[in-house]
Design a protein around this motif. Sequence first.
Motif, PDB file in Angstrom:
ATOM      1  N   LYS A  27      59.435  99.082  55.618  1.00 52.81           N
ATOM      2  CA  LYS A  27      58.977  98.184  56.245  1.00 52.81           C
ATOM      3  C   LYS A  27      57.933  98.404  55.183  1.00 52.81           C
ATOM      4  N   THR A  28      56.481  98.855  54.926  1.00 47.21           N
ATOM      5  CA  THR A  28      55.289  98.808  54.166  1.00 47.21           C
ATOM      6  C   THR A  28      55.561  98.505  52.172  1.00 47.21           C
ATOM      7  N   GLY A  29      56.999  98.230  51.767  1.00 49.31           N
ATOM      8  CA  GLY A  29      57.498  98.050  50.546  1.00 49.31           C
ATOM      9  C   GLY A  29      56.877  99.437  49.616  1.00 49.31           C
ATOM     10  N   PHE A  30      56.938 100.351  49.778  1.00 49.17           N
ATOM     11  CA  PHE A  30      56.223 101.872  49.487  1.00 49.17           C
ATOM     12  C   PHE A  30      57.592 101.977  48.340  1.00 49.17           C
ATOM     13  N   TYR A  31      59.059 102.101  48.466  1.00 51.60           N
ATOM     14  CA  TYR A  31      59.691 102.216  46.907  1.00 51.60           C
ATOM     15  C   TYR A  31      59.211 101.161  46.531  1.00 51.60           C
ATOM     16  N   ASP A  32      59.319 100.128  46.853  1.00 51.19           N
ATOM     17  CA  ASP A  32      59.171  98.977  45.056  1.00 51.19           C
ATOM     18  C   ASP A  32      57.783  99.369  44.682  1.00 51.19           C
ATOM     19  N   LYS A  33      55.977 100.011  45.257  1.00 46.07           N
ATOM     20  CA  LYS A  33      55.330 100.342  45.006  1.00 46.07           C
ATOM     21  C   LYS A  33      56.382 101.988  44.126  1.00 46.07           C
ATOM     22  N   VAL A  34      57.088 102.522  44.442  1.00 43.90           N
ATOM     23  CA  VAL A  34      56.852 103.433  43.733  1.00 43.90           C
ATOM     24  C   VAL A  34      58.075 103.668  42.136  1.00 43.90           C
ATOM     25  N   THR A  35      58.676 102.508  42.954  1.00 36.05           N
ATOM     26  CA  THR A  35      59.569 102.369  41.243  1.00 36.05           C
ATOM     27  C   THR A  35      58.300 101.854  39.703  1.00 36.05           C
ATOM     28  N   VAL A  36      57.345 100.011  40.856  1.00 34.53           N
ATOM     29  CA  VAL A  36      56.770 100.703  39.373  1.00 34.53           C
ATOM     30  C   VAL A  36      55.436 101.372  38.625  1.00 34.53           C
ATOM     31  N   LEU A  37      55.558 101.911  39.418  1.00 35.60           N
ATOM     32  CA  LEU A  37      54.692 103.116  39.484  1.00 35.60           C
ATOM     33  C   LEU A  37      55.408 103.966  38.309  1.00 35.60           C
ATOM     34  N   GLU A  38      56.441 104.019  38.747  1.00 38.45           N
ATOM     35  CA  GLU A  38      57.551 104.957  37.134  1.00 38.45           C
ATOM     36  C   GLU A  38      58.101 103.460  36.341  1.00 38.45           C
ATOM     37  N   LEU A  39      57.880 103.454  36.761  1.00 42.20           N
ATOM     38  CA  LEU A  39      58.413 102.369  35.171  1.00 42.20           C
ATOM     39  C   LEU A  39      56.832 102.017  34.475  1.00 42.20           C
ATOM     40  N   GLU A  40      55.686 101.932  35.099  1.00 39.29           N
ATOM     41  CA  GLU A  40      54.694 102.294  34.066  1.00 39.29           C
ATOM     42  C   GLU A  40      54.259 103.457  33.124  1.00 39.29           C
ATOM     43  N   LYS A  41      55.109 104.210  34.294  1.00 39.10           N
ATOM     44  CA  LYS A  41      54.621 106.195  33.943  1.00 39.10           C
ATOM     45  C   LYS A  41      55.549 105.594  32.546  1.00 39.10           C
ATOM     46  N   ARG A  42      56.892 105.238  32.643  1.00 36.21           N
ATOM     47  CA  ARG A  42      58.032 105.838  31.350  1.00 36.21           C
ATOM     48  C   ARG A  42      57.692 104.501  30.004  1.00 36.21           C
ATOM     49  N   ALA A  43      57.077 103.491  30.908  1.00 34.36           N
ATOM     50  CA  ALA A  43      56.430 102.805  29.605  1.00 34.36           C
ATOM     51  C   ALA A  43      55.000 103.417  28.787  1.00 34.36           C
ATOM     52  N   TRP A  44      54.165 104.128  29.376  1.00 38.92           N
ATOM     53  CA  TRP A  44      53.513 104.157  28.726  1.00 38.92           C
ATOM     54  C   TRP A  44      53.808 105.826  27.593  1.00 38.92           C
ATOM     55  N   GLU A  45      54.701 106.557  28.806  1.00 37.35           N
ATOM     56  CA  GLU A  45      54.820 108.028  28.005  1.00 37.35           C
ATOM     57  C   GLU A  45      56.332 107.354  26.475  1.00 37.35           C
ATOM     58  N   SER A  46      56.700 106.691  26.754  1.00 42.01           N
ATOM     59  CA  SER A  46      57.017 105.955  24.841  1.00 42.01           C
ATOM     60  C   SER A  46      56.146 105.153  24.356  1.00 42.01           C
ATOM     61  N   SER A  47      55.187 105.257  24.533  1.00 40.17           N
ATOM     62  CA  SER A  47      54.124 104.228  23.654  1.00 40.17           C
ATOM     63  C   SER A  47      53.375 104.778  22.135  1.00 40.17           C
ATOM     64  N   PRO A  48      53.199 105.077  21.949  1.00 37.37           N
ATOM     65  CA  PRO A  48      52.757 105.804  20.360  1.00 37.37           C
ATOM     66  C   PRO A  48      51.837 106.028  21.012  1.00 37.37           C
ATOM     67  N   GLU A  49      50.590 105.694  21.409  1.00 41.90           N
ATOM     68  CA  GLU A  49      49.685 106.479  21.737  1.00 41.90           C
ATOM     69  C   GLU A  49      49.660 107.284  22.809  1.00 41.90           C
ATOM     70  N   ALA A  50      51.009 107.406  23.352  1.00 41.24           N
ATOM     71  CA  ALA A  50      50.954 108.126  24.346  1.00 41.24           C
ATOM     72  C   ALA A  50      51.538 109.772  23.110  1.00 41.24           C
ATOM     73  N   GLN A  51      52.695 109.477  22.645  1.00 43.09           N
ATOM     74  CA  GLN A  51      53.200 110.142  21.679  1.00 43.09           C
ATOM     75  C   GLN A  51      51.544 110.937  20.098  1.00 43.09           C
ATOM     76  N   ALA A  52      51.050 109.904  20.278  1.00 41.95           N
ATOM     77  CA  ALA A  52      49.579 110.468  19.386  1.00 41.95           C
ATOM     78  C   ALA A  52      48.638 111.434  20.168  1.00 41.95           C
ATOM     79  N   ILE A  53      48.936 110.817  21.657  1.00 42.03           N
ATOM     80  CA  ILE A  53      47.762 111.668  22.267  1.00 42.03           C
ATOM     81  C   ILE A  53      48.244 113.740  23.139  1.00 42.03           C
ATOM     82  N   ARG A  54      50.163 113.498  22.768  1.00 43.30           N
ATOM     83  CA  ARG A  54      50.918 114.445  22.936  1.00 43.30           C
ATOM     84  C   ARG A  54      51.222 115.034  21.709  1.00 43.30           C
TER      85      ARG A  54
END
Length: 71
Positions: A27-54
């Motif tokens: 009812k509160t849209g929790f799963y939608d918010k978590v899905t968006v956060l996971e997509l943002e996290k995966r996009a960041w992890e695959s970015s060149p900046e994240a690779q350089a930090i790693r």
Amino acid sequence: MRFLDWYLKIGAVSSLIVASMEFFMIKTGFYDKVTVLELEKRAWESSPEAQAIREALNPWRHNDAEATKKS
């Protein structure tokens, strides 16, 4: 079988609590918010900046890979 009614009551109350929590999250849209956060996290992890930090955080990464190849 002595405490069967007690276990059934605990099971029923637990199921009711879990169902109400799931209903609240849907009812509160929790799963939608978590899905968006996971997509943002995966996009960041695959970015060149994240690779350089790693790579910067583990400068011995290549040495570890070579050591495992030799043994």
